[in-house]
Design an enzyme around this catalytic site. Sequence first.
Site, mmCIF file in Angstrom:
data_model
loop_
_atom_site.group_PDB
_atom_site.id
_atom_site.type_symbol
_atom_site.label_atom_id
_atom_site.label_comp_id
_atom_site.label_asym_id
_atom_site.label_seq_id
_atom_site.Cartn_x
_atom_site.Cartn_y
_atom_site.Cartn_z
ATOM 1 C CG HIS A 387 -1.954 1.120 1.060
ATOM 2 N ND1 HIS A 387 -3.101 1.015 0.302
ATOM 3 C CD2 HIS A 387 -1.925 2.392 1.504
ATOM 4 C CE1 HIS A 387 -3.747 2.148 0.327
ATOM 5 N NE2 HIS A 387 -3.049 3.022 1.047
ATOM 6 C CB ALA A 388 0.981 4.113 -2.327
ATOM 7 C CG HIS A 417 -1.986 10.697 -3.074
ATOM 8 N ND1 HIS A 417 -3.158 11.305 -2.697
ATOM 9 C CD2 HIS A 417 -1.516 10.081 -1.955
ATOM 10 C CE1 HIS A 417 -3.393 11.068 -1.413
ATOM 11 N NE2 HIS A 417 -2.406 10.321 -0.938
ATOM 12 C CD GLU A 418 1.635 7.937 -1.404
ATOM 13 O OE1 GLU A 418 2.124 8.496 -0.412
ATOM 14 O OE2 GLU A 418 0.532 7.365 -1.376
ATOM 15 C CG HIS A 421 1.429 12.392 1.566
ATOM 16 N ND1 HIS A 421 0.477 13.060 2.289
ATOM 17 C CD2 HIS A 421 0.807 11.289 1.061
ATOM 18 C CE1 HIS A 421 -0.683 12.388 2.223
ATOM 19 N NE2 HIS A 421 -0.498 11.315 1.481
ATOM 20 C CD GLU A 445 -3.890 11.382 2.848
ATOM 21 O OE1 GLU A 445 -3.605 11.074 1.679
ATOM 22 O OE2 GLU A 445 -3.249 10.961 3.833
ATOM 23 C CG HIS A 546 -6.589 3.311 4.815
ATOM 24 N ND1 HIS A 546 -6.619 2.706 3.570
ATOM 25 C CD2 HIS A 546 -5.838 4.428 4.659
ATOM 26 C CE1 HIS A 546 -5.951 3.438 2.702
ATOM 27 N NE2 HIS A 546 -5.462 4.485 3.334
ATOM 28 C CE1 TYR A 556 -5.838 8.925 2.123
ATOM 29 C CE2 TYR A 556 -7.003 7.683 3.801
ATOM 30 C CZ TYR A 556 -5.832 8.027 3.165
ATOM 31 O OH TYR A 556 -4.653 7.463 3.565
HETATM 32 O O1 X8Z Z 1 -4.197 5.419 0.983
HETATM 33 C C1 X8Z Z 1 -4.125 6.243 0.087
HETATM 34 C C2 X8Z Z 1 -2.777 6.740 -0.399
HETATM 35 C C3 X8Z Z 1 -1.794 6.820 0.683
HETATM 36 S S1 X8Z Z 1 -2.144 8.069 1.823
HETATM 37 C C4 X8Z Z 1 -2.279 5.790 -1.447
HETATM 38 N N1 X8Z Z 1 -5.252 6.688 -0.512
HETATM 39 C C5 X8Z Z 1 -6.559 6.197 -0.131
HETATM 40 C C6 X8Z Z 1 -6.721 4.744 -0.508
HETATM 41 O O2 X8Z Z 1 -5.924 4.214 -1.280
HETATM 42 O O3 X8Z Z 1 -7.673 4.114 -0.023
HETATM 43 C C7 X8Z Z 1 -5.323 7.691 -1.559
HETATM 44 C C8 X8Z Z 1 -6.765 7.814 -1.906
HETATM 45 C C9 X8Z Z 1 -7.536 7.043 -0.889
HETATM 46 ZN ZN ZN Z 2 -1.990 9.981 1.074
#
Ligand code: X8Z
Ligand code: ZN
Length: 668
Positions: A387-388, A417-418, A421, A445, A546, A556
């Site tokens: 997960h990024a 996106h990354e 941050h 975010e 998450h 988000y």
């Molecule tokens: O978790 C993330 C990022 C890292 S903060 C990749 N996002 C959420 C997800 O993947 O569920 C970005 C958008 C929503």
């Molecule tokens: Zn993020």
Amino acid sequence: MTKPIRALLALSITAAVIGLGGCKKEPTPTTTTGAPATAPAGETADQFVARVNDEYRKMYPEMTAAQWLSSTYINDDSQLLSAKANERYLAQLNSWIDQAKRFEGQQMSPETARAIQLLKLGTAMPPPKNPEHLAELTQIATKMEGTYGAGTYCKGEGDDMQCRQLGDLEDVLRSNRDYDAQLDAWQGWHTVSQPMRKDYVRFVELVNEGARDMGFADTGEMWRSGYDMTPAEIAAETDRLWSQVKPLYEQLHCFARTRLDAKYGTDRGHVAGNMLPAHLLGNMWQQDWGNRWDILAPYPDASIPEITGALESQYKASFDAQLTKNPGKRSPDDLAQIEQDAKLATAKLMTERAQDFYTSLGMAKLPESYWSKTQFIKPRDRDVVCHASAWDMNMAGDVRTKMCIKPNEEDFTTIYHELGHVYYYMAYNKLPPLFQQGAHDGFHEAIGDTIVLAMTPQYLQSIGLAGDQQVSNEALINAQMRMALAKVSFLPFGLMIDRWRWGVFDGSIKPADYNKAWWELKAKYQGVAPVSARGEEFFDAGAKYHVPGNTPYTRYFLSHVLQFQFYKALCDAAGHKGPLYECSFYGNKEAGAKFQAMLSKGASQPWQKTLKELTGGEQMDASAVLEYFAPLQTWLKQQNEGKTCGWQADASVAAPAPTDKPAAPAKS
Ligand code: X8Z
Ligand code: ZN
């Protein structure tokens, strides 16, 4: 994830706690971090904050290093060290919180009061004061994240056994159009979280104990306390913002159902109550429907920036180049390595592309260490958390990202996106550590996503990732739909995850109903349902990173509103005239300066002030979302004319139905 440590910052009492010995003067005990566990006598609030900032900065790199290792080398040893480092850190933090109590009710500067407030709220995982419970909590947290990262779905027997991890299963949802293959991939991934269920129940007990120790009713209330407004006010804000965008989502939902019915037939295109089948939307969690362009394209023959195809070609070119560099006979292992090298080269090119957007705004290049220490792609030899995430390792320039990049549009935008941050980290690194956070977590975010909104078809064409773009209404609607499938479909998802967790934390959702409540909320907000019963033997919430990773999710949802406000403000700064959706501020230094000014404020002032400095307003507001998507909304209304839109959330099959006969479609 934002600064990873934040998720782990927590507040409990260290074993070397002060005061246990009554009035007897004892030598200052120290914690295992070497920092004093008691406050020096006569220390003022200003001195206290300065000392905490200093101690925090010193202990921070050890914590992030342990966490980086446990996320990029998942094994028992790295998990043990990471849990221990976390435990030490949380104990220290608790000691600070305890020391801060001396200043309650005292006069102090607004900055000092804010710093102490942030100290108390800087955690998503409030640990219990009981040291054994604290140790148990950090172990469970590390274990759940490891289970998610290493999660593998195997089927078949003996030599025919096929094992796949999340990335492979997501590939099926992304590109395989076979109904049953998609269902198998979706169901397969959801077996991985089943064993987490017991751990999660205990985790909730432990963090709630910690939250209560700190004076909060439960962990959810603590999460809602970080928005410069009361917990009740931010909850009401999310309702208000959702009511602004819900009509747009409902139109998109209606359109998607029509197209799914056309493709799969009315018996398989939707589920009872007119809800969308969870496995058919191209994404494991139905949070981004962009992969179903095959059925959702408004005008398949009109132009659309086809980024995935362009990125795949780059990968193929890189692979061929590596092959030519290494001629002759190759073992399967050599070939696998060549493939890996080509993946890495492509991932780095994609990241350079993202960096280029930021530098075009006048921001600095990423430091050399970013390139040598980042995890760009999935390693061949071990399990990692794919997960990024973006990491600030030391508040002094060691910034990294951790991803398993593939050459596709979704990952390309995730890199932008990354880096949002990362640029936030670098901009606020000069602030005292307690202010090194987003104005609120939704701001963090929204940074990279604001840039994603500026990736117009013209921008993509200018960087060679899209061919000539037609100027026509069809092309416009296509471009709008491409963005809506990522942004609008996300909105209810962004809301429902914490609706579930707030309920779990406050006890209104009991462990015996975890899955039932999960699917009720999916139905209510997203209008999405599984095609077969998902009883309590499953733990479907745990299949989303998450939840085991304990990252709050309201951020988000807020980000998906804020990013349109930021985008509009930067377009104004760049002097853009014309419809909002046409704006790209690529290369515009005025927009860049305005963005950078906002980033460098970090959490040093209430977010309302930061928002006002950028946008002129102090409220989060979804009218920029609606302004951006106005042409699409009009178009969707025409397409849906005469259709029965909406869905019946109570028709879900999440719990075993009395009979297995599907319910009749809703009439509403
Ligand atoms: O978790 C993330 C990022 C890292 S903060 C990749 N996002 C959420 C997800 O993947 O569920 C970005 C958008 C929503
Ligand atoms: Zn993020």
